[in-house]
Design an enzyme around this catalytic site. Structure first.
Site, PDB file in Angstrom:
ATOM      1  CE1 TYR A 133      -4.678  -2.370   5.356  1.00 56.88           C
ATOM      2  CE2 TYR A 133      -3.309  -0.369   4.294  1.00 56.88           C
ATOM      3  CZ  TYR A 133      -4.352  -0.899   4.278  1.00 56.88           C
ATOM      4  OH  TYR A 133      -4.151  -0.815   2.374  1.00 56.88           O
TER       5      TYR A 133
ATOM      6  CB  SER B 264      -1.245  -0.166   0.940  1.00 55.11           C
ATOM      7  OG  SER B 264      -1.460   1.505   1.718  1.00 55.11           O
TER       8      SER B 264
END
Length: 283
Positions: free
Chosen positions: A187, A174
């Site tokens: 995350y 990400s």
């Protein structure tokens, strides 16, 4: 074909794409050219979002697809229909990638159905926004790492004996790994682990002719965002902070997964592609 073992589940994740008022765009943009002809791919989180777009594009390019999903039977059935409408074959496997036993079962069911595995797409993930690090519970921290990074280890361990030279592993990291995210501490930490895992696994397998790469999407409109705890205000302006001023669509990310999986990327391993709306990051 489904795995009926009880799943670990919390909150509303991963969320139903069928329930979104504004639907993500998964449709492949161009005719296929058989770049994955006769290949077999496992795509985790394949029922919706980026996973659905990848499954659809892989099918258009000739691959058979094992769609791995957590709980969303309706979304998985629709993705299976999409793959079959492209003239390919698919199975849907209901499984929690955070379980080593279930990852082994994913591989077994894929081999039973198709007889081989050429591509592993580790796309499944979850996120839980928190304003303060003290708000992150031990259970949430363990669960986020279990899904986002432990699941990748478990699946690679299960699939490794069946991968031959020319096989490809593509992991989903990400943009948060590169620029950080003050409200996605756990995350973004897992995404950093995924990038390091990608580079290290590439070094480990490159001598066997197996390539390992990753894709680091920016803000992409998928069920993960509205179902992952984002506020209504954040959703209204989701993606506007990118240089392109908008969120991306899953079918704008899927071509990166295709490129890294096919022979076009035969001289690439240990690399990360960045479909992120123009955000400049240090690779």
């Amino acid at each position: 074909m489904t795995d009926t073992v009880e799943m670990i589940h919390e909150d509303s994740l991963p969320g139903h794409e069928s329930a979104l008022e504004r639907k993500p765009d998964w449709t492949p943009r161009y005719p296929g050219s058989n770049r994955l002809k006769d290949k077999v791919a496992i795509v985790t989180g394949g029922d919706s979002g980026i996973g659905r777009a990848v499954a659809a594009l892989y099918a258009r390019e000739g691959a058979k697809v094992a769609i791995v999903y957590l709980l969303e039977d309706d979304d998985a059935a629709e993705t299976k229909r999409i793959v079959e409408a492209e003239g390919s074959e698919a199975i849907a496997i209901r499984a929690d990638v955070g379980s080593k036993k279930m990852c082994e079962r994913i591989v077994e069911q894929t081999l039973e159905a198709f007889g081989r595995i050429d591509i592993l797409v580790n796309n499944a993930g979850e996120q839980h926004p928190d304003a303060e690090i003290t708000d992150i519970t031990e259970d949430q921290l363990r669960r986020t790492f279990q899904t986002n990074i432990f699941g990748m280890f478990f699946l690679v361990q299960a699939v490794r004996p069946h991968l031959k030279a020319g096989a490809s592993i593509v992991n989903c990291t990400s943009v948060t790994m590169y620029k950080g995210s003050k409200n996605l501490l756990d995350y973004s930490a897992t995404k950093g682990a995924i990038t390091a895992f990608t580079r290290s696994l590439s070094e480990n397998l490159v001598g066997e002719g197996i390539r390992v790469n990753a894709v680091a999407p920016g803000p992409i409109w998928t069920p993960l965002n509205p179902c992952g705890g984002a506020s209504k205000e954040k959703l209204e302006h989701f993606g506007e902070g990118t240089p392109m001023g908008r969120p991306g669509q899953p079918n704008e990310v899927a071509p990166s997964f295709l490129f890294l999986a096919c022979d076009d990327a035969s001289y690439m391993s240990g690399q990360v592609l960045h479909p992120n709306g123009g955000i400049v990051v240090n690779a």
